[in-house]
Design a protein around this motif. Structure first.
Motif, PDB file in Angstrom:
ATOM      1  N   TYR A   1       0.602  -1.240   0.059  1.00 54.42           N
ATOM      2  CA  TYR A   1       0.054   0.013   0.075  1.00 54.42           C
ATOM      3  C   TYR A   1       0.797   1.112  -0.083  1.00 54.42           C
ATOM      4  O   TYR A   1       0.374   2.354   0.085  1.00 54.42           O
ATOM      5  CB  TYR A   1      -1.075   0.069   1.015  1.00 54.42           C
ATOM      6  CG  TYR A   1      -2.073  -0.863   1.007  1.00 54.42           C
ATOM      7  CD1 TYR A   1      -3.352  -0.612   0.546  1.00 54.42           C
ATOM      8  CD2 TYR A   1      -1.920  -2.258   1.494  1.00 54.42           C
ATOM      9  CE1 TYR A   1      -4.306  -1.590   0.168  1.00 54.42           C
ATOM     10  CE2 TYR A   1      -2.815  -3.122   1.202  1.00 54.42           C
ATOM     11  CZ  TYR A   1      -4.142  -2.897   0.699  1.00 54.42           C
ATOM     12  OH  TYR A   1      -5.254  -3.768   0.524  1.00 54.42           O
ATOM     13  N   LEU A   2       2.121   1.184   0.198  1.00 56.72           N
ATOM     14  CA  LEU A   2       3.053   2.241   0.105  1.00 56.72           C
ATOM     15  C   LEU A   2       3.399   2.700  -1.186  1.00 56.72           C
ATOM     16  O   LEU A   2       3.288   1.980  -2.316  1.00 56.72           O
ATOM     17  CB  LEU A   2       4.206   1.852   0.996  1.00 56.72           C
ATOM     18  CG  LEU A   2       3.804   1.743   2.507  1.00 56.72           C
ATOM     19  CD1 LEU A   2       5.347   1.222   3.125  1.00 56.72           C
ATOM     20  CD2 LEU A   2       3.381   2.884   3.351  1.00 56.72           C
ATOM     21  N   THR A   3       3.589   3.898  -1.333  1.00 53.65           N
ATOM     22  CA  THR A   3       4.406   4.303  -2.803  1.00 53.65           C
ATOM     23  C   THR A   3       5.904   3.536  -3.036  1.00 53.65           C
ATOM     24  O   THR A   3       6.297   3.107  -1.979  1.00 53.65           O
ATOM     25  CB  THR A   3       4.630   5.697  -2.822  1.00 53.65           C
ATOM     26  OG1 THR A   3       5.467   6.126  -2.010  1.00 53.65           O
ATOM     27  CG2 THR A   3       3.204   6.549  -2.614  1.00 53.65           C
ATOM     28  N   LYS A   4       6.327   3.349  -4.230  1.00 53.22           N
ATOM     29  CA  LYS A   4       7.287   2.850  -4.286  1.00 53.22           C
ATOM     30  C   LYS A   4       8.681   3.456  -3.590  1.00 53.22           C
ATOM     31  O   LYS A   4       9.414   2.735  -3.227  1.00 53.22           O
ATOM     32  CB  LYS A   4       7.581   2.741  -5.991  1.00 53.22           C
ATOM     33  CG  LYS A   4       9.093   2.042  -6.471  1.00 53.22           C
ATOM     34  CD  LYS A   4       9.251   2.232  -7.893  1.00 53.22           C
ATOM     35  CE  LYS A   4      10.378   1.262  -8.325  1.00 53.22           C
ATOM     36  NZ  LYS A   4      10.629   1.337  -9.565  1.00 53.22           N
ATOM     37  N   ASN A   5       8.668   4.664  -3.668  1.00 57.83           N
ATOM     38  CA  ASN A   5       9.551   5.314  -2.973  1.00 57.83           C
ATOM     39  C   ASN A   5       9.778   5.132  -1.703  1.00 57.83           C
ATOM     40  O   ASN A   5      10.619   5.037  -0.690  1.00 57.83           O
ATOM     41  CB  ASN A   5       9.725   6.741  -3.201  1.00 57.83           C
ATOM     42  CG  ASN A   5       9.962   7.235  -4.386  1.00 57.83           C
ATOM     43  OD1 ASN A   5      10.621   6.654  -5.372  1.00 57.83           O
ATOM     44  ND2 ASN A   5       9.695   8.534  -4.860  1.00 57.83           N
ATOM     45  N   ASN A   6       8.279   5.160  -0.896  1.00 54.70           N
ATOM     46  CA  ASN A   6       8.549   4.768   0.591  1.00 54.70           C
ATOM     47  C   ASN A   6       8.789   3.571   0.996  1.00 54.70           C
ATOM     48  O   ASN A   6       9.562   3.379   1.808  1.00 54.70           O
ATOM     49  CB  ASN A   6       7.059   5.137   1.101  1.00 54.70           C
ATOM     50  CG  ASN A   6       6.606   6.756   1.185  1.00 54.70           C
ATOM     51  OD1 ASN A   6       7.584   7.669   0.966  1.00 54.70           O
ATOM     52  ND2 ASN A   6       5.444   7.126   1.280  1.00 54.70           N
TER      53      ASN A   6
ATOM     54  N   LEU B   1      12.751  -0.464   3.115  1.00 56.20           N
ATOM     55  CA  LEU B   1      13.447  -1.318   3.011  1.00 56.20           C
ATOM     56  C   LEU B   1      15.026  -1.357   3.175  1.00 56.20           C
ATOM     57  O   LEU B   1      15.621  -1.930   3.643  1.00 56.20           O
ATOM     58  CB  LEU B   1      13.132  -2.287   1.680  1.00 56.20           C
ATOM     59  CG  LEU B   1      11.546  -2.648   1.631  1.00 56.20           C
ATOM     60  CD1 LEU B   1      11.436  -3.434   0.034  1.00 56.20           C
ATOM     61  CD2 LEU B   1      11.607  -3.870   2.557  1.00 56.20           C
ATOM     62  N   ASN B   2      15.359  -0.156   2.400  1.00 59.58           N
ATOM     63  CA  ASN B   2      16.995   0.462   2.549  1.00 59.58           C
ATOM     64  C   ASN B   2      17.207   0.763   3.982  1.00 59.58           C
ATOM     65  O   ASN B   2      18.450   0.459   4.195  1.00 59.58           O
ATOM     66  CB  ASN B   2      16.810   1.265   1.657  1.00 59.58           C
ATOM     67  CG  ASN B   2      16.817   0.787   0.205  1.00 59.58           C
ATOM     68  OD1 ASN B   2      17.020  -0.199  -0.424  1.00 59.58           O
ATOM     69  ND2 ASN B   2      16.451   1.791  -0.809  1.00 59.58           N
ATOM     70  N   LYS B   3      16.512   1.266   4.508  1.00 62.73           N
ATOM     71  CA  LYS B   3      16.913   1.874   5.894  1.00 62.73           C
ATOM     72  C   LYS B   3      16.811   0.610   7.045  1.00 62.73           C
ATOM     73  O   LYS B   3      17.568   0.855   8.123  1.00 62.73           O
ATOM     74  CB  LYS B   3      16.089   2.856   6.319  1.00 62.73           C
ATOM     75  CG  LYS B   3      16.444   4.412   5.600  1.00 62.73           C
ATOM     76  CD  LYS B   3      16.064   5.440   6.046  1.00 62.73           C
ATOM     77  CE  LYS B   3      16.205   6.815   5.103  1.00 62.73           C
ATOM     78  NZ  LYS B   3      15.753   8.115   5.825  1.00 62.73           N
ATOM     79  N   SER B   4      16.176  -0.145   6.820  1.00 57.95           N
ATOM     80  CA  SER B   4      15.884  -1.082   7.926  1.00 57.95           C
ATOM     81  C   SER B   4      16.449  -2.623   7.465  1.00 57.95           C
ATOM     82  O   SER B   4      17.125  -3.237   8.216  1.00 57.95           O
ATOM     83  CB  SER B   4      14.243  -1.404   8.315  1.00 57.95           C
ATOM     84  OG  SER B   4      13.438  -1.660   7.161  1.00 57.95           O
TER      85      SER B   4
END
Length: 80
Positions: free
Chosen positions: A18-23, A28-31
Motif C-alpha cells: 500500500y506504500l508508494t514505491k519510494n516509501n 526497506l533500504n533503511k531497515s
C-alpha cells in the motif's frame, strides 16, 4: 539493538504493497539492509504471506481502479 531479532507480522509485510514505491524502498533500504542479519521470517508468516498476497494485490487494484470504472473513465485515450 545489536542483539535483537526482528519478526514482522504478516499484515505488516503485506501493508508494504500500500506504500508508494519510494516509501517502500526507503523503509526497506533503511531497515532491512542495515539489520538483515537480525530479521527472522518464521515459516508460518511466510505461509500466511503467500496465502494472502494475491488477495492483498487484488484488493489494492480494486480500491484504486474500480472507482475509475464506475465513474465511466475512458481508458481508450491512454497512450500505450
Amino acid at each position: 539493538m545489536e542483539n535483537c531479532i526482528f519478526i514482522f507480522d504478516t499484515s505488516a509485510i503485506l501493508n508494504l504493497y500500500y506504500l508508494t514505491k519510494n516509501n517502500r524502498n526507503e523503509i526497506l533500504n533503511k531497515s532491512l539492509i542495515h539489520f538483515k542479519e537480525q530479521f527472522c521470517l518464521p515459516y508460518h508468516i511466510y505461509y500466511e504471506y503467500n496465502k494472502n498476497r494475491g488477495n492483498t494485490i487484488r484488493k489494492l487494484i480494486s480500491e484504486k481502479y474500480d472507482p475509475l470504472l464506475i465513474s465511466g473513465f475512458d481508458f481508450s485515450n491512454i497512450n500505450k
